[in-house]
Design an enzyme around this catalytic site. Structure first.
Site: not given
Ligand SMILES: Cc1ncc(CNC=O)c(N)n1
Length: 232
Positions: A99, A151, A221, A58
């Site tokens: 972040e 998000e 996702e 991530d």
């Molecule tokens: C794979 C994925 N999808 C969405 C997010 C959330 N957006 C930013 O942090 C994230 N971190 N990772």
């Protein structure tokens, strides 16, 4: 029952295209927001090697997400016709700085060395998809719908890990609060309202493309959670 005590900071929720699509594609939406990996964080059974895999992958994803959000920001300035869009997206972009810093601290806490991590297939494919969305051919309404979905999946997933009855391990609540907090929820709602406003005026062609992109975000996702659960 709807909560009538909505503070002035909060935006009212409306039913629009996005909710219609989420109803229509509810099984993939649930697969993305209630994935076994997320449920395992909530019930405390999470395999820490999976968590470490997720963390490293991530981190790489978010580094690729920054230019995507920057692209959304540029379009919010040029194409939106609504000056407040820019502030919403700028807020999101600014929080990505924090972040990335959080990821680095978390990386040392869990002994995950980001410099040696190679993006796995699901990660590469997701990032390639984001790059394609950055093409100037992709309409503002479409990229905004994708941005919201990306998000919102994290918001919904991690908020679930903090809801009543959770057994989320204390050392993982930081991650859950990052995306599961109320401010992030409100921000997602603001992005959703922007997307909905754009979709109200969109042609049927653009609507079809936005719906397709929404479903594809959800699929990416799910694949990302699957990859995390698989470890390595
Ligand atoms: C794979 C994925 N999808 C969405 C997010 C959330 N957006 C930013 O942090 C994230 N971190 N990772």
């Amino acid at each position: 029952m709807k909560n009538l005590e909505t503070s002035s900071m909060e935006e009212p929720e409306k039913t629009g295209m996005i909710d219609t699509w989420l109803d229509k594609h509810s099984s993939i939406y649930t697969a993305a927001t209630r994935h076994a990996f997320v449920v395992s964080i909530r019930d405390g059974s999470v395999d820490l090697s999976s968590f470490r895999t997720w963390l490293g992958q991530d981190y790489l994803f978010v580094r690729g997400f920054v230019p995507f959000v920057a692209n959304v920001l540029i379009r919010a300035g040029k194409e939106s016709g609504e000056s407040s869009d820019m502030e919403v997206v700028l807020g999101g972009l600014a929080s990505l700085y924090d972040e990335i810093e959080w990821f680095k601290r978390e990386g040392s806490k869990w002994n995950v060395d980001f410099s040696t991590i190679v993006p796995q297939k699901a990660n590469q494919e997701y990032r390639r998809f984001l790059e394609a969305l950055m093409s100037s051919e992709v309409k503002y309404a479409v990229i905004m719908t994708a941005f919201w979905a990306i998000e919102a999946v994290y918001q919904e997933s991690f908020a679930h890990c903090l809801e009543d009855g959770n057994k989320t391990p204390a050392e993982l609540t930081g991650a859950c609060h990052r995306w599961g907090n109320d401010g992030f929820k409100q921000y997602c709602l603001s992005v959703k309202n922007i997307a909905e406003r754009c979709l109200e005026n969109a042609s049927s062609e653009v609507l079809a493309e936005a719906e397709n992109v929404l479903v594809r975000v959800l699929e990416h996702e799910v694949a990302f959670w699957e990859m995390s659960r698989g470890g390595n």
